[in-house]
Scaffold this motif. Structure first.
Motif, PDB file in Angstrom:
ATOM      1  N   ASP A 153       0.896  -1.270   0.022  1.00 56.51           N
ATOM      2  CA  ASP A 153       0.063   0.042   0.056  1.00 56.51           C
ATOM      3  C   ASP A 153       0.892   1.405  -0.076  1.00 56.51           C
ATOM      4  OD1 ASP A 153      -1.743   2.008   0.431  1.00 56.51           O
ATOM      5  OD2 ASP A 153      -2.845   1.191   2.142  1.00 56.51           O
ATOM      6  N   ALA A 154       0.975   1.783  -0.986  1.00 56.17           N
ATOM      7  CA  ALA A 154       1.928   3.030  -1.256  1.00 56.17           C
ATOM      8  C   ALA A 154       1.189   4.219  -0.653  1.00 56.17           C
ATOM      9  CB  ALA A 154       2.417   3.129  -2.790  1.00 56.17           C
ATOM     10  N   ARG A 155       0.072   4.165  -0.403  1.00 53.84           N
ATOM     11  CA  ARG A 155      -0.676   5.299   0.199  1.00 53.84           C
ATOM     12  C   ARG A 155      -0.448   5.383   1.693  1.00 53.84           C
ATOM     13  NH1 ARG A 155      -6.415   5.955  -2.488  1.00 53.84           N
ATOM     14  NH2 ARG A 155      -6.363   7.445  -0.878  1.00 53.84           N
ATOM     15  N   VAL A 198       2.894   4.093  -7.735  1.00 57.88           N
ATOM     16  CA  VAL A 198       1.856   3.796  -8.576  1.00 57.88           C
ATOM     17  C   VAL A 198       0.613   3.339  -8.067  1.00 57.88           C
ATOM     18  CG1 VAL A 198       3.728   3.488 -10.488  1.00 57.88           C
ATOM     19  CG2 VAL A 198       2.459   1.471  -9.273  1.00 57.88           C
ATOM     20  N   VAL A 199      -0.265   3.336  -8.911  1.00 58.60           N
ATOM     21  CA  VAL A 199      -1.627   2.784  -8.491  1.00 58.60           C
ATOM     22  C   VAL A 199      -1.978   1.529  -9.703  1.00 58.60           C
ATOM     23  CG1 VAL A 199      -4.344   3.125  -8.878  1.00 58.60           C
ATOM     24  CG2 VAL A 199      -2.832   4.684  -7.988  1.00 58.60           C
ATOM     25  N   LEU A 200      -2.320   0.345  -9.076  1.00 61.74           N
ATOM     26  CA  LEU A 200      -2.596  -0.838  -9.949  1.00 61.74           C
ATOM     27  C   LEU A 200      -4.097  -0.695 -10.243  1.00 61.74           C
ATOM     28  CD1 LEU A 200      -0.564  -3.534  -8.068  1.00 61.74           C
ATOM     29  CD2 LEU A 200       0.120  -2.052  -9.931  1.00 61.74           C
ATOM     30  N   THR A 207       3.335  -7.630  -8.069  1.00 58.67           N
ATOM     31  CA  THR A 207       4.288  -6.640  -8.371  1.00 58.67           C
ATOM     32  C   THR A 207       5.197  -6.507  -7.171  1.00 58.67           C
ATOM     33  OG1 THR A 207       2.842  -4.912  -7.463  1.00 58.67           O
ATOM     34  CG2 THR A 207       2.616  -5.215  -9.827  1.00 58.67           C
ATOM     35  N   ALA A 208       4.843  -6.892  -6.101  1.00 58.70           N
ATOM     36  CA  ALA A 208       5.795  -6.789  -4.936  1.00 58.70           C
ATOM     37  C   ALA A 208       6.889  -7.833  -4.882  1.00 58.70           C
ATOM     38  CB  ALA A 208       4.982  -7.115  -3.826  1.00 58.70           C
TER      39      ALA A 208
END
Length: 156
Positions: A20-22, A56-58, A151-152
């Protein structure tokens, strides 16, 4: 920063941000058991060193109408001058191509292409790929089912 220098907290930060990049700095700090300032410094260092390349957003491709995913093996004509440069320029400018890897084996590249339908894929091949003079052949494999998509990276 080299991977062998990553301590447990830095690895936890990377794992959390990949999920969770957010996450706020405070939430990230709570997850890894540090205060916010050291976590902010570590994230900034990871960004500055290029370990974290971007946020980014997936997006679900099928919900956007991009139902067809093709893995295509592309072979180039070896003696064609500029073939590599021309093909790689096509890759960089084609939104349909979402991944490209130079590979060993029978082909030179594998590209991942997403399009709405097979007609769009045919159009993509005819109007773009086959127009590159150095392209010798394309072997297409249509994805029937996505078994795993991550993606991780495994940092832990």
């Amino acid at each position: 920063m080299e991977s062998e220098r990553f301590d447990r907290a830095t690895r936890q930060i990377l794992e959390a941000l990949q999920a969770d990049a957010r996450l706020s700095t405070q939430a990230l700090a709570e997850r890894v058991g540090l205060s916010a300032t050291p976590v902010w410094r570590r994230v900034k260092e990871l960004e500055d060193s290029g370990v974290i390349r971007r946020h980014v957003v997936l997006v679900d491709r099928e919900k956007l109408g991009l139902s067809i995913c093709v893995l295509a093996n592309v072979s180039l004509v070896r003696h064609s001058e500029g073939a590599v440069e021309q093909f790689e320029q096509l890759v960089l400018t084609s939104r349909e191509i979402i991944e490209c890897h130079g590979i060993t084996g029978e082909a030179d590249y594998v590209i991942k292409v997403v399009v709405p339908d097979m007609k769009a894929y045919d159009q993509f091949l005819q109007s773009k790929v086959f127009k590159v003079p150095g392209v010798a052949s394309v072997r297409s494999n249509v994805v029937l089912r996505e078994v795993k998509y991550e993606t991780a990276l495994p940092v832990g």
